[in-house]
Every structure is written in structure tokens, then in C-alpha cells.
Design an enzyme around this catalytic site. Structure first.
Site, PDB file in Angstrom:
ATOM      1  N   GLY A 240       0.938  -1.222   0.054  1.00 54.69           N
ATOM      2  CA  GLY A 240      -0.072  -0.061  -0.019  1.00 54.69           C
ATOM      3  C   GLY A 240       0.886   1.290  -0.144  1.00 54.69           C
ATOM      4  O   GLY A 240       1.975   1.225   0.237  1.00 54.69           O
TER       5      GLY A 240
ATOM      6  N   LYS B  94     -10.778 -11.500 -16.450  1.00 49.95           N
ATOM      7  CA  LYS B  94     -11.281 -11.434 -17.756  1.00 49.95           C
ATOM      8  C   LYS B  94     -10.852 -12.687 -18.452  1.00 49.95           C
ATOM      9  O   LYS B  94     -11.546 -13.461 -19.015  1.00 49.95           O
ATOM     10  CB  LYS B  94     -10.794 -10.284 -18.598  1.00 49.95           C
ATOM     11  CG  LYS B  94     -11.141 -10.344 -20.201  1.00 49.95           C
ATOM     12  CD  LYS B  94     -12.600  -9.644 -20.122  1.00 49.95           C
ATOM     13  CE  LYS B  94     -12.808  -9.511 -21.783  1.00 49.95           C
ATOM     14  NZ  LYS B  94     -14.089  -8.895 -21.733  1.00 49.95           N
TER      15      LYS B  94
ATOM     16  N   GLY C 249     -22.530  -9.786 -28.233  1.00 49.78           N
ATOM     17  CA  GLY C 249     -21.480 -10.236 -28.894  1.00 49.78           C
ATOM     18  C   GLY C 249     -20.350 -10.360 -28.502  1.00 49.78           C
ATOM     19  O   GLY C 249     -19.569 -10.962 -28.950  1.00 49.78           O
ATOM     20  N   GLY C 250     -20.052  -9.740 -27.344  1.00 43.35           N
ATOM     21  CA  GLY C 250     -18.843  -9.785 -26.744  1.00 43.35           C
ATOM     22  C   GLY C 250     -18.657 -11.119 -25.649  1.00 43.35           C
ATOM     23  O   GLY C 250     -19.659 -11.680 -25.403  1.00 43.35           O
TER      24      GLY C 250
ATOM     25  N   GLU D 160       4.409 -10.727  -6.449  1.00 43.76           N
ATOM     26  CA  GLU D 160       3.370 -10.667  -7.452  1.00 43.76           C
ATOM     27  C   GLU D 160       3.821  -9.956  -8.754  1.00 43.76           C
ATOM     28  O   GLU D 160       3.038 -10.470  -9.944  1.00 43.76           O
ATOM     29  CB  GLU D 160       2.240  -9.863  -7.040  1.00 43.76           C
ATOM     30  CG  GLU D 160       2.196  -8.568  -6.864  1.00 43.76           C
ATOM     31  CD  GLU D 160       2.847  -8.132  -5.602  1.00 43.76           C
ATOM     32  OE1 GLU D 160       2.615  -6.786  -5.196  1.00 43.76           O
ATOM     33  OE2 GLU D 160       3.388  -8.684  -5.024  1.00 43.76           O
TER      34      GLU D 160
ATOM     35  N   ASP E 217     -18.219 -11.333 -22.223  1.00 43.43           N
ATOM     36  CA  ASP E 217     -18.712 -11.542 -20.947  1.00 43.43           C
ATOM     37  C   ASP E 217     -20.169 -11.916 -20.962  1.00 43.43           C
ATOM     38  O   ASP E 217     -20.471 -12.596 -20.433  1.00 43.43           O
ATOM     39  CB  ASP E 217     -18.753 -10.218 -20.280  1.00 43.43           C
ATOM     40  CG  ASP E 217     -16.994  -9.870 -20.303  1.00 43.43           C
ATOM     41  OD1 ASP E 217     -16.207 -10.632 -20.191  1.00 43.43           O
ATOM     42  OD2 ASP E 217     -16.917  -8.635 -20.133  1.00 43.43           O
ATOM     43  N   SER E 218     -20.900 -11.187 -22.145  1.00 37.39           N
ATOM     44  CA  SER E 218     -22.271 -11.710 -21.969  1.00 37.39           C
ATOM     45  C   SER E 218     -22.745 -12.990 -22.549  1.00 37.39           C
ATOM     46  O   SER E 218     -23.759 -13.671 -21.981  1.00 37.39           O
ATOM     47  CB  SER E 218     -23.176 -10.454 -22.753  1.00 37.39           C
ATOM     48  OG  SER E 218     -22.711 -10.367 -24.174  1.00 37.39           O
TER      49      SER E 218
ATOM     50  N   CYS F  62       5.368  -5.991   1.691  1.00 33.98           N
ATOM     51  CA  CYS F  62       5.896  -4.582   1.561  1.00 33.98           C
ATOM     52  C   CYS F  62       5.155  -3.945   2.746  1.00 33.98           C
ATOM     53  O   CYS F  62       5.342  -4.200   4.054  1.00 33.98           O
ATOM     54  CB  CYS F  62       5.419  -4.019   0.151  1.00 33.98           C
ATOM     55  SG  CYS F  62       6.192  -2.375   0.108  1.00 33.98           S
ATOM     56  N   TYR F  63       4.007  -3.075   2.636  1.00 31.49           N
ATOM     57  CA  TYR F  63       3.234  -2.446   3.573  1.00 31.49           C
ATOM     58  C   TYR F  63       2.890  -3.346   4.606  1.00 31.49           C
ATOM     59  O   TYR F  63       2.587  -3.260   5.812  1.00 31.49           O
ATOM     60  CB  TYR F  63       2.158  -1.407   3.127  1.00 31.49           C
ATOM     61  CG  TYR F  63       1.410  -0.795   4.101  1.00 31.49           C
ATOM     62  CD1 TYR F  63       1.621   0.125   4.729  1.00 31.49           C
ATOM     63  CD2 TYR F  63       0.233  -1.379   4.445  1.00 31.49           C
ATOM     64  CE1 TYR F  63       1.105   0.961   5.799  1.00 31.49           C
ATOM     65  CE2 TYR F  63      -0.454  -0.881   5.519  1.00 31.49           C
ATOM     66  CZ  TYR F  63       0.022   0.531   6.096  1.00 31.49           C
ATOM     67  OH  TYR F  63      -0.863   1.008   7.123  1.00 31.49           O
TER      68      TYR F  63
ATOM     69  N   HIS G 208       8.041  -7.126  -3.848  1.00 25.81           N
ATOM     70  CA  HIS G 208       6.690  -7.625  -4.337  1.00 25.81           C
ATOM     71  C   HIS G 208       6.926  -8.853  -5.345  1.00 25.81           C
ATOM     72  O   HIS G 208       7.397  -8.883  -6.336  1.00 25.81           O
ATOM     73  CB  HIS G 208       6.202  -6.482  -5.173  1.00 25.81           C
ATOM     74  CG  HIS G 208       5.790  -5.213  -4.658  1.00 25.81           C
ATOM     75  ND1 HIS G 208       4.420  -5.158  -4.133  1.00 25.81           N
ATOM     76  CD2 HIS G 208       6.528  -4.045  -4.048  1.00 25.81           C
ATOM     77  CE1 HIS G 208       4.324  -3.890  -3.595  1.00 25.81           C
ATOM     78  NE2 HIS G 208       5.558  -3.394  -3.354  1.00 25.81           N
TER      79      HIS G 208
END
Length: 523
Positions: A63, A379, A234-235, A181, A237-238, A90-91, A179
Site C-alpha cells: 500500500g 477476464k 456479441g462480446g 506478485e 462476458d455476456s 511490503c506495507y 513484491h
């Protein structure tokens, strides 16, 4: 209202206390990549609430604060007494040391960027990691006094306590000042995996097939015998939401696809073939091209285009929804980053959840209850779920498409002839990208019709025709992006084909702008 994210009782989970780190989501991604489920939670979570989650381990994120700043985020020290391994990053390491009797001070040598780490002690956390390695630092403060209860595991030339562990048997705590990650820490993935598997003894049960079954069961329980509307765009996610809910509730799902006239080539046919013909889903297609183009006549301002498209979409969707009797739920493809950023997740801070880009405001206007079965997923995880559910590759791996469609890729006034011209250019571009086997390695590729005409020569005649820009970017999160270094011979083929095959275009340019300072879309 949407349902809050809650872990299932049988799923192993590693919650991450988010202290405001820009890479907190990345920690969750790295944990999930190892096969362990992870969620961001508020630092204000109580030990009892954490215990109820039955965590396998706990991670404290980094953070921007100092532990001594007024109002600096903190956590309940009782977290360290739950009998669960804790990793502070870290923090998170500094805060843990501060709460457990150590002392944090402003460092004489601030570290930002790569640092050389030397291991000084043996530990499961660094199993398989070389004694000397590179890590990524980003800190001003550091732990100066360990309070006599910590063992030093690693140092850097300017940070004597770069990695530590609690020395007593009464609790299991590890802290790293760097870090793990980020990709700039080459063995960061090994360190995270060691914490999860060697220290927390995780089994790695996070599998997309199991998530699909769990999410479908949860949707069935919540929806009961109700009817659900899903706005297909058409994407990705939907489409994944529709496939998942079809698996869960079958004929209770009703999909609405609005043909705005602003879509990519073949968009409507792909949606109809996939969902009506293959999945046998109740699909209502509304042809509203005339209405959308009428709204856009004479409009050149990008924001006004978006406003008019959004308003018209709501009106068209409202009319379509009236024909679906008993519909009480609206399904949306909200993803986990949206939940976090909106303030509806445990750790979010911003207000106002981002609704599906084509259905903004509809739940409030129509009184629907939201169903958001993807709101635990990133995603790429949504794409993996789509594969598990049997969606075709051309939908699962399709590049993102803006909510207002081609209206923001036709710069200036939007007309049907301009849209048709742009669709031809875009189709040629994507054909060549696919043929070069570069579609999956690029994040977004598209053509833009510029409000510019230029002089050209075709045969023995002078032309004065349109200019088309090609945009290709690569990115992990779409918050920042770099332009793709596409092969010159590929760009040459694209340019030649567009100019030769699309009447009205005599010039093609390539956009080599990164984001920032540019945006991915031109409008």
C-alpha cells in the site's frame, strides 16, 4: 440488488487484505494461477469474519501509506492468532511488524525498482529460489527493529530485513519487503507457490469446471422458477453469462440482442448461430439500425454520440423486455475488477457499479434484480469458463468491442455508407491478423475511419479519398497498453488489400501510440 461475493464453504480460499496497493489484484491473480481461490477483502474485516471463511492462509497486500500516517489502514492484530499462516507484502510486512512489536522507520535509502536479494537462512518460503536473485522493490519505509521475535531470511544491500519470519511456534507469519506478485521478480511465482503449498498446505482445488458447477447451482437456487433476461452484445462476458445461465436454468433464460447497425461484420449472424441454433436459447433479435442512425445524424462530438446511443439502447431494450412475461432478473457480465473498483466488493473504494456497457441504468429503470455469475472472475478466467461451457473459439477469444460500437471508430458524423466502408476495412485487417496467427497474441486490433481525405493516384487518375488508421495493442489489463510491433510485410498486405479492395480509401496509416498518453480507442 446484486448478490455480494461469498466464498463457498467447501472451497479452499486465501483472502487478501487490500491496503491500497496498485498490485493487489495482481496478487489475487497470481494466487489463482496456482490453483487456489483468492479474494480481496477489506482491512477492516474482523478475525471472526475471516475465521468464518475457513481460510487456508492470509495475505496482507502492499500500500502507499506509512504505518505512522494519520488514518493509515490497519487491521485487527487478532488476525495473527487465528492459527492460519499469514504473508505480509511490503506495507503488509511493515504493518505486521508494527503490530507485533517491531519498529518501522523511514529508510535512508529508498528502494524503487530492481534490487539484489541475498538469502541468509533456510525456509520453505524460498524453496527452490537461488541464494542470490533479483526482486522488485517499491518502498520508502522499512522494518528497522524486529522486536526480537523475527528471524531474518533475506537482505538487500540497503534493506537488512528484506524477508523475515516469526520465530515463535505460537503463530506462522512471513514478511517480504519486495513484491513477489510482479513479473519483475523472476522467482516471485515460486515464492507465492511455496507460501500456498509448502506453508499453507493448499491442495490447489480451484478449477474452472468446478466453478462452473458451483456458479450454476448458486444461480438456480437464487432464481428459483423466475424468468431472466440477458442482454447479449456479441462480446465475451455476456456470451459466457448466457451459456452459464442456460446450463443452470434452461428455458427460464431469455436473451435480447439489439442490432444497432453499429456492429462488426457478421456479429448478428454469429450470435444467432451460436445461441439460437447451437444452444437452443430463446433469443430475441431487435433490428434498430434506423433508430440509432437517426439519433446520430449530424452528431460529431464523441460524448454526445455515446449519450444518444446509451439512451436509445435503453428505450429499445425496455420495449423488448415488455414482451418477456414474468421477467424479474437481469443477467450481466460484471467481472471481478468491476466489483472491486465499484465499491461493491470487500475492498472497493469507488462508488457506483459499472453496469454492462449496453445496459447502463436498466436495473433501476425496470426494477430488475441483478444476476452477476461472473463477478468472482477476471477476464481471462471468464474466457476459460467460456471454453468449459462449450462456446466457440471465435466468441471466447474475441477482442473487446466498445459499447457504442463502430460509432466511436467512425470519427465525425456517423452514416451508413461510412459504417459499411469501415466494416470492409476491419474485416480485411482481421483476416490478415488471423492468417498470420497473431490474433490470440494481440489484445485488440481494429480499423478507424478518419475524417480526413487525401490525394492519391490510382492508375492514371487522381483520387481524393478517405484515410483509414490501423490500431493494434497488447495489454494485460487495458488500463495501460503498448502498440504492437506487427511485421512490416503484414502491414504492407493489410494496406494493399484495403486500398485495392475497399472503394473510397486511398491511404492507410498505423497508430504507434501507447496508452497513456493516448487511449486505445480514438474516441
Amino acid at each position: 440488488m446484486s448478490t455480494p461475493i461469498t466464498p463457498s464453504a467447501e472451497r479452499e480460499i486465501v483472502p487478501i487484505l487490500d491496503f491500497g496497493s496498485q498490485t493487489a489484484q495482481l496478487i489475487a491473480r497470481r494466487v489463482r494461477d496456482t490453483g487456489v481461490f483468492s479474494l480481496l477483502v477489506s482491512p477492516k474485516i474482523t478475525p471472526a469474519e475471516l475465521a468464518a471463511m475457513k481460510p487456508s492462509g492470509i495475505i496482507l497486500s502492499g500500500g502507499p501509506s506509512s504505518v505512522y500516517d494519520p488514518g493509515a489502514p490497519t487491521c485487527d492484530p487478532g488476525i495473527f492468532d487465528l492459527g492460519v499462516p499469514v504473508l505480509g507484502i511490503c506495507y503488509g510486512m511493515q504493518l505486521a511488524a508494527h503490530l507485533l512489536g517491531g519498529k518501522v522507520t523511514g529508510s535512508e535509502h529508498r528502494e524503487f525498482g530492481r534490487a539484489h536479494l541475498s538469502l541468509t537462512g533456510k525456509s520453505e518460503l524460498f524453496s527452490g529460489v537461488p541464494d542470490k536473485t533479483t526482486v522488485w522493490m517499491s518502498h520508502g519505509d522499512q522494518v528497522a527493529d524486529m522486536g526480537g521475535r523475527f528471524e531474518v531470511l533475506a537482505t538487500t544491500p540497503t534493506c537488512p530485513n528484506a524477508a523475515v519470519r516469526w520465530s515463535g511456534r505460537d503463530r506462522t507469519f512471513f514478511g517480504v519487503q519486495f513484491h513477489p506478485e510482479v513479473t519483475h521478480t523472476p522467482h516471485g511465482g515460486d515464492i507465492i507457490r511455496n507460501f500456498l503449498y509448502e506453508i499453507c498446505r493448499c491442495r490447489g482445488s480451484w478449477r474452472m469446471s468446478e466453478f462452473a458447477a458451483h456458479a450454476a447451482a448458486a444461480a438456480r437456487e437464487r432464481i428459483g422458477d423466475g424468468q431472466v433476461i440477458c442482454g447479449l452484445s456479441g462480446g465475451v462476458d455476456s456470451a459466457v453469462v448466457a451459456a452459464l445461465l442456460h446450463k443452470a436454468i434452461g428455458p427460464q433464460l431469455h436473451c435480447v440482442f439489439v442490432d444497432t447497425g453499429l456492429l462488426r461484420a457478421g456479429e448478428r449472424q454469429l450470435v444467432e448461430t451460436t445461441f439460437r441454433d447451437h444452444f437452443k436459447i430463446d433469443l430475441r433479435v431487435v433490428d434498430a439500425e434506423r433508430e440509432f442512425l437517426a439519433d446520430l445524424a449530424g452528431i460529431t462530438d464523441p460524448q454526445e454520440k455515446r449519450r444518444r446511443i446509451g439512451h436509445r439502447f435503453i428505450e429499445v431494450f425496455k420495449e423488448a423486455a415488455k414482451e418477456i412475461r414474468g421477467a424479474a432478473f437481469l443477467a450481466q457480465g460484471t467481472l471481478y475488477p468491476d466489483v472491486i473498483e465499484s465499491g461493491h466488493g470487500h475492498a472497493g473504494t469507488a462508488a457506483g457499479i459499472k453496469l454492462h456497457h449496453n445496459v447502463g441504468g436498466l436495473p433501476e429503470k425496470l426494477g430488475f434484480q441483478l444476476v452477476e455469475p461472473l463477478r468472482e472472475l477476471f477476464k481471462d478466467e471468464a474466457r476459460k469458463l467460456g471454453e468449459v461451457l462449450g462456446l466457440p473459439e471465435q466468441i471466447v477469444w474475441r477482442h473487446p468491442f466498445p459499447g457504442p460500437g463502430l460509432a466511436v471508430r467512425v470519427l465525425g458524423e456517423v452514416t451508413k455508407p461510412k459504417l459499411d466502408l469501415l466494416r470492409e476495412c476491419d474485416e480485411i485487417l482481421l483476416e490478415e491478423i488471423v492468417a498470420a496467427n497473431l490474433y490470440r497474441s494481440t489484445s485488440q486490433v481494429f480499423a478507424v475511419l478518419l475524417p480526413v481525405q487525401s490525394v492519391g493516384v490510382m492508375g492514371d487518375g487522381r483520387t481524393y479519398d478517405s484515410c483509414v488508421a490501423v490500431r493494434a495493442v497488447e495489454t494485460q489489463d487495458f488500463m495501460s497498453a503498448d502498440w504492437c510491433r506487427l511485421p512490416h510485410d503484414l502491414l504492407a498486405r493489410v494496406s494493399t488489400r484495403i486500398i485495392n479492395e475497399v472503394r473510397g480509401v486511398n491511404r492507410v496509416v498505423y497508430d504507434i501510440s501507447s496508452k497513456p498518453p493516448a487511449t486505445i480507442e480514438w474516441e
